[in-house]
Scaffold this active site. Structure first.
Site, PDB file in Angstrom:
ATOM      1  N   GLY A   1      -7.434   3.327  11.117  1.00 27.09           N
ATOM      2  CA  GLY A   1      -8.060   2.066  10.742  1.00 27.09           C
ATOM      3  C   GLY A   1      -8.105   1.792   9.257  1.00 27.09           C
ATOM      4  O   GLY A   1      -8.766   0.834   8.823  1.00 27.09           O
ATOM      5  N   THR A   2      -7.392   2.579   8.451  1.00 27.92           N
ATOM      6  CA  THR A   2      -7.442   2.354   7.001  1.00 27.92           C
ATOM      7  C   THR A   2      -6.914   0.978   6.618  1.00 27.92           C
ATOM      8  O   THR A   2      -7.495   0.287   5.782  1.00 27.92           O
ATOM      9  CB  THR A   2      -6.647   3.432   6.245  1.00 27.92           C
ATOM     10  OG1 THR A   2      -5.346   3.554   6.818  1.00 27.92           O
ATOM     11  CG2 THR A   2      -7.345   4.777   6.309  1.00 27.92           C
ATOM     12  N   GLY A   3      -5.801   0.557   7.239  1.00 26.75           N
ATOM     13  CA  GLY A   3      -5.237  -0.745   6.902  1.00 26.75           C
ATOM     14  C   GLY A   3      -6.164  -1.885   7.268  1.00 26.75           C
ATOM     15  O   GLY A   3      -6.346  -2.840   6.504  1.00 26.75           O
ATOM     16  N   CYS A   4      -6.762  -1.798   8.457  1.00 27.96           N
ATOM     17  CA  CYS A   4      -7.711  -2.827   8.895  1.00 27.96           C
ATOM     18  C   CYS A   4      -8.905  -2.893   7.948  1.00 27.96           C
ATOM     19  O   CYS A   4      -9.340  -3.979   7.527  1.00 27.96           O
ATOM     20  CB  CYS A   4      -8.203  -2.530  10.307  1.00 27.96           C
ATOM     21  SG  CYS A   4      -6.920  -2.430  11.558  1.00 27.96           S
TER      22      CYS A   4
ATOM     23  N   LYS B   1       0.837  -1.201   0.000  1.00 24.32           N
ATOM     24  CA  LYS B   1       0.000   0.000   0.000  1.00 24.32           C
ATOM     25  C   LYS B   1       0.877   1.258   0.000  1.00 24.32           C
ATOM     26  O   LYS B   1       1.897   1.301   0.678  1.00 24.32           O
ATOM     27  CB  LYS B   1      -0.927  -0.021   1.209  1.00 24.32           C
ATOM     28  CG  LYS B   1      -1.897  -1.203   1.195  1.00 24.32           C
ATOM     29  CD  LYS B   1      -2.690  -1.316   2.474  1.00 24.32           C
ATOM     30  CE  LYS B   1      -1.822  -1.708   3.640  1.00 24.32           C
ATOM     31  NZ  LYS B   1      -2.593  -2.057   4.855  1.00 24.32           N
TER      32      LYS B   1
ATOM     33  N   THR C   1      -7.741   9.074   9.232  1.00 26.62           N
ATOM     34  CA  THR C   1      -7.348   7.855   8.514  1.00 26.62           C
ATOM     35  C   THR C   1      -7.120   6.675   9.458  1.00 26.62           C
ATOM     36  O   THR C   1      -6.512   5.675   9.069  1.00 26.62           O
ATOM     37  CB  THR C   1      -6.066   8.116   7.709  1.00 26.62           C
ATOM     38  OG1 THR C   1      -5.029   8.570   8.600  1.00 26.62           O
ATOM     39  CG2 THR C   1      -6.288   9.159   6.617  1.00 26.62           C
TER      40      THR C   1
END
Length: 269
Positions: free
Chosen positions: A209-212, A175, A207
């Site tokens: 929690g974007t990865g989760c 990412k 932003t």
């Protein structure tokens, strides 16, 4: 009609923006029944992590067995695993229950800088769990820790993706949110060729929690039978909408908007 099911093995975020809370919201929005195994409880809000309290080994093992003995998840994602012992346990149960479609989100550091994976556990993640992964989805700092290389440009991201596939992950997604510039470029590698998912960078502090959320959306789409590239493409649109239509909650790094994607699909804003 059999309902698609997805399991998340991750930490709890009492603020609701990341961890199992973000995963369940994402599963629900994408019409997938969600289940959880909680590995740790984080005391956190949008300004940072105030404490991390791991669940006991026995507690995690029992959750995994309770799930595996009764449910048949079509896809499984891992988030915050925290320690070597937990990673080894998850790998053991993965083999025992013969689950499929493992999505590894290698959660290592919180937005505010708090460590969420013990240093000695990184090698265990590489040797014990990544070889089972359908796809591994690190951001740039996580990819650097996993591959042992510096990532400064697009070519470096491609090489990091190759290394993850060489470690055993069937697919890799690096990412690009931690890069600079007006566009975000995520690099997807299928073991033969690269695909680039480009989106306009949204300048916002919200932003968390974007990865989760991104990896949970991939998991949900895989649970429904999508190809990996199609799952990643839908997930990228999901997280872009979640960032663009910000909620503005909290004094720091606020959560993304899990409602946004479906509202757009229905023509609502």
């Amino acid at each position: 009609m059999r309902i698609a099911q997805a399991l998340t093995i991750a930490g709890s975020d009492n603020g609701g923006g990341a961890g199992i809370q973000a995963d369940l919201k994402t599963f629900q929005e994408l019409s997938v029944y969600g289940m959880t195994v909680i590995t740790a409880i984080a005391a956190q809000n949008t300004t940072g992590v105030q404490g991390v309290f791991p669940i006991s080994y026995e507690g995690i093992a029992q959750q995994l067995d309770s799930t595996g003995d009764d449910f048949k998840p079509n896809a499984v994602k891992t988030g915050m695993l925290y320690s070597t012992e937990i990673i080894q346990l998850v790998a053991e149960k993965w083999r025992h229950y013969e689950w499929s479609n493992l999505v590894i989100d290698p959660v290592m550091v919180a937005k505010g800088g708090a460590p969420l994976l013990q240093q000695q556990a990184i090698q265990t993640l590489i040797t014990e769990l990544i070889p089972h992964a359908r796809i591994t989805t690190p951001n740039i700092p996580e990819a650097e820790l996993l591959t042992g290389m510096s990532i400064r440009n697009l070519s470096d991201r491609e090489e990091a993706a190759r290394r993850l596939v060489q470690m055993g992950s069937t697919y890799a997604l690096i990412k690009g949110g931690h890069d600079t510039g007006g566009m975000i470029v995520d690099v997807f590698y299928d073991g033969r060729s690269f695909h680039y998912l480009e989106n306009i960078r949204i300048v916002t502090p919200h932003t968390h929690g974007t990865g989760c959320t991104y990896s949970a959306a991939i998991t949900a789409e895989l649970a429904k039978g999508s190809s990996v590239l199609a799952a990643v493409t839908t997930a990228r649109a999901f997280i872009q909408a979640a960032i663009e239509d910000e909620l503005g909650i909290g004094a720091g790094h606020g959560p993304t908007n899990h409602f946004a994607y479906q509202r757009r699909q229905r023509g609502e804003r």
